[in-house]
Design a protein around this motif. Structure first.
Motif, PDB file in Angstrom:
ATOM      1  N   PHE A  16      -7.365  31.369  22.224  1.00 33.03           N
ATOM      2  CA  PHE A  16      -7.533  30.972  23.739  1.00 33.03           C
ATOM      3  C   PHE A  16      -8.485  31.941  24.347  1.00 33.03           C
ATOM      4  CE2 PHE A  16      -4.582  27.853  22.635  1.00 33.03           C
ATOM      5  CZ  PHE A  16      -4.347  27.204  23.486  1.00 33.03           C
ATOM      6  N   THR A  17      -8.230  33.324  24.229  1.00 37.47           N
ATOM      7  CA  THR A  17      -9.067  34.536  24.589  1.00 37.47           C
ATOM      8  C   THR A  17     -10.461  34.188  24.383  1.00 37.47           C
ATOM      9  OG1 THR A  17      -7.131  36.095  24.767  1.00 37.47           O
ATOM     10  CG2 THR A  17      -9.539  36.770  25.130  1.00 37.47           C
ATOM     11  N   TRP A  18     -10.755  33.864  23.079  1.00 35.47           N
ATOM     12  CA  TRP A  18     -12.119  33.461  22.703  1.00 35.47           C
ATOM     13  C   TRP A  18     -12.703  32.228  23.436  1.00 35.47           C
ATOM     14  CZ3 TRP A  18     -14.255  29.395  19.996  1.00 35.47           C
ATOM     15  CH2 TRP A  18     -15.592  29.599  19.558  1.00 35.47           C
ATOM     16  N   ALA A  19     -11.922  31.257  23.574  1.00 32.46           N
ATOM     17  CA  ALA A  19     -12.429  30.072  24.235  1.00 32.46           C
ATOM     18  C   ALA A  19     -12.706  30.402  25.814  1.00 32.46           C
ATOM     19  CB  ALA A  19     -11.245  28.946  24.025  1.00 32.46           C
ATOM     20  N   PRO A  71     -14.651  37.314  34.833  1.00 32.64           N
ATOM     21  CA  PRO A  71     -13.906  37.281  33.591  1.00 32.64           C
ATOM     22  C   PRO A  71     -12.556  36.247  33.930  1.00 32.64           C
ATOM     23  CG  PRO A  71     -13.186  39.198  34.828  1.00 32.64           C
ATOM     24  CD  PRO A  71     -14.079  38.621  35.406  1.00 32.64           C
ATOM     25  N   TRP A  72     -12.858  35.412  34.692  1.00 34.97           N
ATOM     26  CA  TRP A  72     -11.575  34.639  35.012  1.00 34.97           C
ATOM     27  C   TRP A  72     -11.076  33.609  33.994  1.00 34.97           C
ATOM     28  CZ3 TRP A  72      -9.203  37.210  38.472  1.00 34.97           C
ATOM     29  CH2 TRP A  72     -10.007  37.925  39.357  1.00 34.97           C
ATOM     30  N   LEU A  73     -11.868  33.221  33.300  1.00 36.11           N
ATOM     31  CA  LEU A  73     -11.371  32.183  32.300  1.00 36.11           C
ATOM     32  C   LEU A  73     -10.764  32.740  31.123  1.00 36.11           C
ATOM     33  CD1 LEU A  73     -14.050  29.453  32.744  1.00 36.11           C
ATOM     34  CD2 LEU A  73     -11.585  29.295  33.629  1.00 36.11           C
ATOM     35  N   THR A  74     -11.554  33.919  30.634  1.00 36.53           N
ATOM     36  CA  THR A  74     -10.850  34.712  29.884  1.00 36.53           C
ATOM     37  C   THR A  74      -9.363  35.121  30.104  1.00 36.53           C
ATOM     38  OG1 THR A  74     -13.095  35.713  29.038  1.00 36.53           O
ATOM     39  CG2 THR A  74     -11.370  36.929  28.451  1.00 36.53           C
ATOM     40  N   ILE A  75      -9.226  35.475  31.266  1.00 34.85           N
ATOM     41  CA  ILE A  75      -7.944  35.982  31.465  1.00 34.85           C
ATOM     42  C   ILE A  75      -7.104  34.708  31.738  1.00 34.85           C
ATOM     43  CG2 ILE A  75      -6.654  37.038  33.787  1.00 34.85           C
ATOM     44  CD1 ILE A  75      -9.084  38.566  34.255  1.00 34.85           C
ATOM     45  N   GLY A 127      -7.244  31.996  29.903  1.00 40.20           N
ATOM     46  CA  GLY A 127      -6.984  31.564  28.535  1.00 40.20           C
ATOM     47  C   GLY A 127      -5.984  32.588  28.176  1.00 40.20           C
ATOM     48  N   MET A 128      -6.242  33.746  28.012  1.00 41.10           N
ATOM     49  CA  MET A 128      -5.059  34.721  27.474  1.00 41.10           C
ATOM     50  C   MET A 128      -3.706  34.582  28.103  1.00 41.10           C
ATOM     51  SD  MET A 128      -5.432  38.930  27.242  1.00 41.10           S
ATOM     52  CE  MET A 128      -5.120  38.837  29.145  1.00 41.10           C
ATOM     53  N   LEU A 129      -3.612  34.503  29.585  1.00 34.64           N
ATOM     54  CA  LEU A 129      -2.454  34.003  30.046  1.00 34.64           C
ATOM     55  C   LEU A 129      -1.659  32.704  29.538  1.00 34.64           C
ATOM     56  CD1 LEU A 129      -3.091  35.608  33.533  1.00 34.64           C
ATOM     57  CD2 LEU A 129      -1.603  36.566  31.844  1.00 34.64           C
TER      58      LEU A 129
END
Length: 95
Positions: free
Chosen positions: A39-42, A54-58, A60-62
């Protein structure tokens, strides 16, 4: 020390590498890390595409972290050994 002293006892069995309980939690840990990584990679790829670093990375991780915590809680709460308070699947009702 003589080399003959180092021979293993032929009647003793080696302990199992991991018991069933340990393998189960090892599997959960690998799944937890894999889902968070995926999910972080996506999210990173989506950030790269949309330019929202970095909003979608964060996000996805959360999202993955919260989802996996929920699934682990659901799995633990449905475990009869956990509800009875016993450890490692053993029965604490010894007479």
């Amino acid at each position: 020390m003589v080399k003959s002293d180092l021979k293993p006892d032929p009647e003793s069995k080696p302990p199992p590498l991991l018991d069933k309980y340990s393998r189960r939690w090892l599997g959960y840990g690998i799944e937890f890390g894999g889902v968070i990584g995926l999910f972080t990679w996506a999210g990173y790829r989506a950030d790269d595409y949309f330019g929202t670093m970095p909003w979608l990375t964060i996000t996805g991780m959360l999202f993955a972290f919260i989802g996996m915590i929920y699934l682990l809680y659901k799995e633990i709460s449905s475990d009869p050994n956990y509800k009875s308070g016993s450890s490692r699947g053993s029965n604490n009702n010894q007479e």
